[in-house]
Design a protein around this motif. Sequence first.
Motif, mmCIF file in Angstrom:
data_model
loop_
_atom_site.group_PDB
_atom_site.id
_atom_site.type_symbol
_atom_site.label_atom_id
_atom_site.label_comp_id
_atom_site.label_asym_id
_atom_site.label_seq_id
_atom_site.Cartn_x
_atom_site.Cartn_y
_atom_site.Cartn_z
ATOM 1 N N ASP A 7 2.477 -3.786 8.764
ATOM 2 C CA ASP A 7 1.046 -3.533 8.911
ATOM 3 C C ASP A 7 0.291 -4.677 9.584
ATOM 4 O O ASP A 7 -0.931 -4.757 9.477
ATOM 5 C CB ASP A 7 0.419 -3.231 7.541
ATOM 6 C CG ASP A 7 0.658 -4.335 6.515
ATOM 7 O OD1 ASP A 7 1.298 -5.354 6.858
ATOM 8 O OD2 ASP A 7 0.215 -4.169 5.356
ATOM 9 N N SER A 43 -3.738 -0.208 10.860
ATOM 10 C CA SER A 43 -4.292 0.613 9.790
ATOM 11 C C SER A 43 -3.809 2.062 9.807
ATOM 12 O O SER A 43 -3.938 2.766 8.812
ATOM 13 C CB SER A 43 -5.830 0.596 9.849
ATOM 14 O OG SER A 43 -6.277 1.013 11.120
ATOM 15 N N ASP A 44 -3.255 2.510 10.926
ATOM 16 C CA ASP A 44 -2.787 3.895 10.997
ATOM 17 C C ASP A 44 -1.471 4.045 10.240
ATOM 18 O O ASP A 44 -0.469 3.419 10.609
ATOM 19 C CB ASP A 44 -2.594 4.316 12.455
ATOM 20 C CG ASP A 44 -2.067 5.734 12.567
ATOM 21 O OD1 ASP A 44 -0.875 5.901 12.880
ATOM 22 O OD2 ASP A 44 -2.838 6.680 12.307
ATOM 23 N N PRO A 45 -1.438 4.854 9.165
ATOM 24 C CA PRO A 45 -0.219 4.955 8.353
ATOM 25 C C PRO A 45 1.009 5.383 9.135
ATOM 26 O O PRO A 45 2.101 4.852 8.935
ATOM 27 C CB PRO A 45 -0.593 5.991 7.286
ATOM 28 C CG PRO A 45 -2.085 5.942 7.209
ATOM 29 C CD PRO A 45 -2.542 5.656 8.600
ATOM 30 N N GLU A 83 0.008 4.549 -1.354
ATOM 31 C CA GLU A 83 0.465 5.692 -0.574
ATOM 32 C C GLU A 83 1.170 5.227 0.695
ATOM 33 O O GLU A 83 2.182 5.814 1.119
ATOM 34 C CB GLU A 83 -0.717 6.597 -0.225
ATOM 35 C CG GLU A 83 -0.337 7.849 0.559
ATOM 36 C CD GLU A 83 0.711 8.700 -0.149
ATOM 37 O OE1 GLU A 83 1.530 9.328 0.561
ATOM 38 O OE2 GLU A 83 0.735 8.746 -1.389
ATOM 39 N N LEU A 84 0.661 4.154 1.305
ATOM 40 C CA LEU A 84 1.302 3.624 2.504
ATOM 41 C C LEU A 84 2.710 3.124 2.184
ATOM 42 O O LEU A 84 3.665 3.401 2.925
ATOM 43 C CB LEU A 84 0.456 2.477 3.074
ATOM 44 C CG LEU A 84 0.975 1.830 4.357
ATOM 45 C CD1 LEU A 84 1.076 2.852 5.481
ATOM 46 C CD2 LEU A 84 0.059 0.676 4.768
ATOM 47 N N ARG A 96 5.044 6.017 1.821
ATOM 48 C CA ARG A 96 5.388 6.623 3.104
ATOM 49 C C ARG A 96 6.393 5.765 3.861
ATOM 50 O O ARG A 96 7.314 6.280 4.497
ATOM 51 C CB ARG A 96 4.126 6.852 3.938
ATOM 52 C CG ARG A 96 3.247 7.963 3.401
ATOM 53 C CD ARG A 96 2.061 8.252 4.303
ATOM 54 N NE ARG A 96 2.453 8.658 5.645
ATOM 55 C CZ ARG A 96 1.597 9.095 6.570
ATOM 56 N NH1 ARG A 96 0.304 9.176 6.289
ATOM 57 N NH2 ARG A 96 2.017 9.455 7.765
#
Length: 254
Positions: A170, A190-192, A234-235, A238
């Motif tokens: 990240d 920031s984009d998962p 959540e990140l 994923r």
Amino acid sequence: MSRDSIDLNADLGEGFGRWTLTDDERLLTVVTSANVACGFHAGDAPTMRRVCELAAERGVTIGAQVSYRDLAGFGRRAMDVPAAELAAEVAYQIGALEVFARAAGSRVSYVKPHGALYNRVVRDGEQAAAVVEGVLLAGRALPVLGLPGSRLHEAAAAAGLPPVPEAFGDRAYRADGSLLPRGQEGAVVSDPGEVVERSVSMARTGTVTAHDGTVVPVGARSLCLHGDTPGAVELARRVRAGLEAAGIRVEAFA
């Protein structure tokens, strides 16, 4: 260098008193290594104890995240600390966390600098040597997590401490392999979907594309996701799912 397994670490215990930042309980269901704040940039005794207990219960490896003494700046402000003082403060932080890790039935298994100290020891040989001296002063030859090719890793290897290369899914990189400073636009990814893609690519190919398009070797044994990132849990889930779907085992390095 591609890998068939990789560690997933996160910065945890980053609260103080009634103030909390990281969702330690849920992140500890995802990561395999916990970089626990030791009181200098965040964290206090009850928080350290609680995180160590949770990590031990879930089989997550405990690491000491050491920092400059900078609670107000969250350890992200540049500081000039004499080498002898820094070594003592690094040892102090490791020792404090070790008490709680052992009480929980575990132990401190590695060390990772935080924030301004992390970035400083990429290029500053004196400060890097002081961190290594602090690790040795704490009593064990612990692995040291940091950027590959850093002065910290050079000092660690010279002193017989295992250097463990780390990469960031990240964070944006510069062409020289260092992290793009947080004050610059695009420093935090920031984009998962992009974070997952970058993480899988770093594990599979051992490289990352820098901010200017340069392909940079990272050879990471561990991937870091910041616990203070919005939507961190959540990140992390994923990213782990993406790694496992790509056939990459997620397991602790220590």
